[in-house]
Scaffold this motif. Structure first.
Motif, short mmCIF file in Angstrom:
data_model
loop_
_atom_site.label_atom_id
_atom_site.label_comp_id
_atom_site.label_asym_id
_atom_site.label_seq_id
_atom_site.Cartn_x
_atom_site.Cartn_y
_atom_site.Cartn_z
N PRO A 1 22.94 44.18 46.01
CA PRO A 1 22.29 45.00 44.98
C PRO A 1 20.95 44.39 44.58
CG PRO A 1 24.06 43.73 44.01
CD PRO A 1 24.17 43.55 45.49
N TYR A 2 19.99 45.24 44.28
CA TYR A 2 18.70 44.73 43.82
C TYR A 2 18.56 44.84 42.30
CZ TYR A 2 17.71 49.70 44.85
OH TYR A 2 17.77 51.07 44.94
N THR A 3 19.55 45.47 41.66
CA THR A 3 19.64 45.52 40.21
C THR A 3 21.00 45.00 39.79
OG1 THR A 3 18.16 47.42 39.99
CG2 THR A 3 19.66 47.03 38.18
N LEU A 4 21.02 44.14 38.79
CA LEU A 4 22.29 43.57 38.34
C LEU A 4 22.34 43.59 36.82
CD1 LEU A 4 24.90 42.16 39.35
CD2 LEU A 4 23.72 39.97 39.00
N THR A 5 23.48 44.00 36.29
CA THR A 5 23.74 43.94 34.85
C THR A 5 24.71 42.80 34.59
OG1 THR A 5 23.38 46.31 34.47
CG2 THR A 5 24.74 45.14 32.87
N VAL B 1 18.13 40.08 43.99
CA VAL B 1 18.02 40.81 42.72
C VAL B 1 16.65 40.56 42.09
CG1 VAL B 1 18.89 40.98 40.36
CG2 VAL B 1 20.49 40.78 42.26
N TYR C 1 15.73 42.99 39.40
CA TYR C 1 15.83 43.66 38.10
C TYR C 1 17.14 43.24 37.46
CZ TYR C 1 14.93 47.41 34.71
OH TYR C 1 14.67 48.11 33.57
N ARG D 1 24.25 54.25 42.69
CA ARG D 1 24.53 53.06 41.87
C ARG D 1 25.43 52.06 42.61
NH1 ARG D 1 24.15 54.31 35.88
NH2 ARG D 1 23.23 56.39 35.75
N GLU E 1 22.89 50.19 44.90
CA GLU E 1 21.68 49.54 44.37
C GLU E 1 21.96 48.56 43.23
OE1 GLU E 1 19.15 52.61 42.88
OE2 GLU E 1 20.20 52.78 40.95
N ARG E 2 23.14 48.64 42.60
CA ARG E 2 23.37 47.80 41.42
C ARG E 2 24.85 47.46 41.26
NH1 ARG E 2 21.26 51.72 36.82
NH2 ARG E 2 19.74 52.11 38.46
N SER E 3 25.12 46.53 40.36
CA SER E 3 26.49 46.18 40.02
C SER E 3 26.49 45.64 38.60
CB SER E 3 27.04 45.13 40.99
OG SER E 3 28.43 44.93 40.80
N CYS F 1 29.84 50.14 37.68
CA CYS F 1 28.60 50.56 37.04
C CYS F 1 28.77 50.55 35.52
CB CYS F 1 28.18 51.96 37.52
SG CYS F 1 29.12 53.30 36.78
#
Length: 335
Positions: free
Chosen positions: A43-47, A91, A93, A264, A267-269, A280
């Protein structure tokens, strides 16, 4: 997207991140075409969730209304550092918020600085009650790229109907401090005033625009998520363009078409404070856990059988996943 946002994002570009972005974009499209879970990258976005505790009691938020069943706690800085060190090549973002109020974690500014020093674009969302005289300058100097301030009412009477226990005066005090420090330091930090559009505040959008000009801020409008007809009757705006739902036979249904795909998942996790990886940001109570870090690498979970199985489930029948029926991906909200 503003010039300031573009400039901050460009700071984070690297060959490895660009290559990862290209691979993930391609693998997502291939997965949609074939119905298979194909993942060529990370993923290139991580929360990452600093905490799921909150100082307010918002009635439709599981952190605030007591509906959340997962344990409450704080992300340890060492755990945060281990995650960032593993994913830093891919990552770019990083969202340092999920459930709860991130400033309750007293290592938040250290986390921001650590990620910033590794050329990540860092975003934080807050109710602003913990931004005070003693930390405003430090926050602006931390390297934070984007600060989202929730301001769900332009008078105390309206504000407290959803932000139960909150004081609008504290939000204004924080915004004044941030304006002063951003100006003094010529800061590149982006400030966003976010309004969760409700029946109580939908007539205050004009005042929000004036406030944004005053604080040199952007505006973000967010649709209300509710869990019952009672919640809908109390909070959903009368203006349909600000609602994410239709009412069908006495039930709520999102306006969004639930196509059998979701970018999602490529691209993210999301990682909760205790290291649980969930698909997500709509999985607020970690009802769909895909793995636990706790000595296990994120890459191992990202490419695990459990993660692939969940992606295939979405590709086969997204409407059959309960949390997806509240999803806003691809939905437009008019300003």
């Amino acid at each position: 997207m503003t010039v300031r946002t573009i400039r901050n994002l460009l700071r984070c570009v690297s060959p490895s991140r660009a290559w990862n972005l290209a691979r993930m974009t391609t693998s997502y499209r291939f997965s949609v075409l074939t119905g298979r879970s194909v993942v060529w990258g990370s993923p290139y976005t991580l929360t990452i969730e600093p905490t799921n505790r909150c100082n307010l009691s918002c009635p439709e938020c599981p952190s605030g209304n007591g509906a959340m069943t997962r344990p409450q706690g704080m992300l340890a800085f060492d755990d945060f550092r281990r995650i960032v060190d593993e994913v830093r090549r891919e990552v770019f973002y990083l969202q340092l918020f999920f459930q709860g109020e991130p400033f309750i974690n007293n290592r938040l500014l250290d986390m921001i600085r650590y990620a910033h020093d590794r050329r990540m674009y860092v975003s934080v969302s807050t109710n602003a009650h913990y931004i005070r005289e003693n930390n405003a300058a430090e926050l602006v100097e931390s390297g934070l790229d984007r600060l989202i301030v929730s301001i769900d009412g332009l008078t105390q009477e309206v504000y407290e109907q959803y932000r139960v226990g909150g004081k609008l005066a504290k939000v204004h005090e924080a915004l004044e401090l941030l304006r002063r420090e951003r100006t003094r330091r010529g800061s590149r930090m982006e400030l966003v005033l976010q309004l969760l559009v409700t029946r109580q505040n939908e007539e205050q959008l004009g005042e929000l625009r004036e406030l944004a000009r005053r604080y040199n801020a952007e505006i973000a409008l967010k649709t209300m998520q509710v869990y019952s007809i009672e919640g809908a009757e109390q909070f959903l705006p009368n203006n349909e363009r600000y609602s994410r739902y239709h009412r069908v036979n006495g039930k709520l249904r999102t306006k969004n078409r639930l196509r059998n795909r979701c970018v999602r998942l490529w691209e993210r996790s999301v990682i909760t404070w205790d290291g649980t990886v969930v698909p997500c940001c709509f999985d607020k109570d970690a009802e769909y856990p895909l793995g636990q870090l706790n000595g296990r690498s994120f890459a191992d979970i990202w490419h695990s059988d459990e993660y692939h199985a969940f992606r295939r489930k979405i590709l086969a029948g997204r409407k059959n996943v309960e949390m997806c029926r509240n999803c806003t991906e691809g939905m437009r909200i008019y300003r």
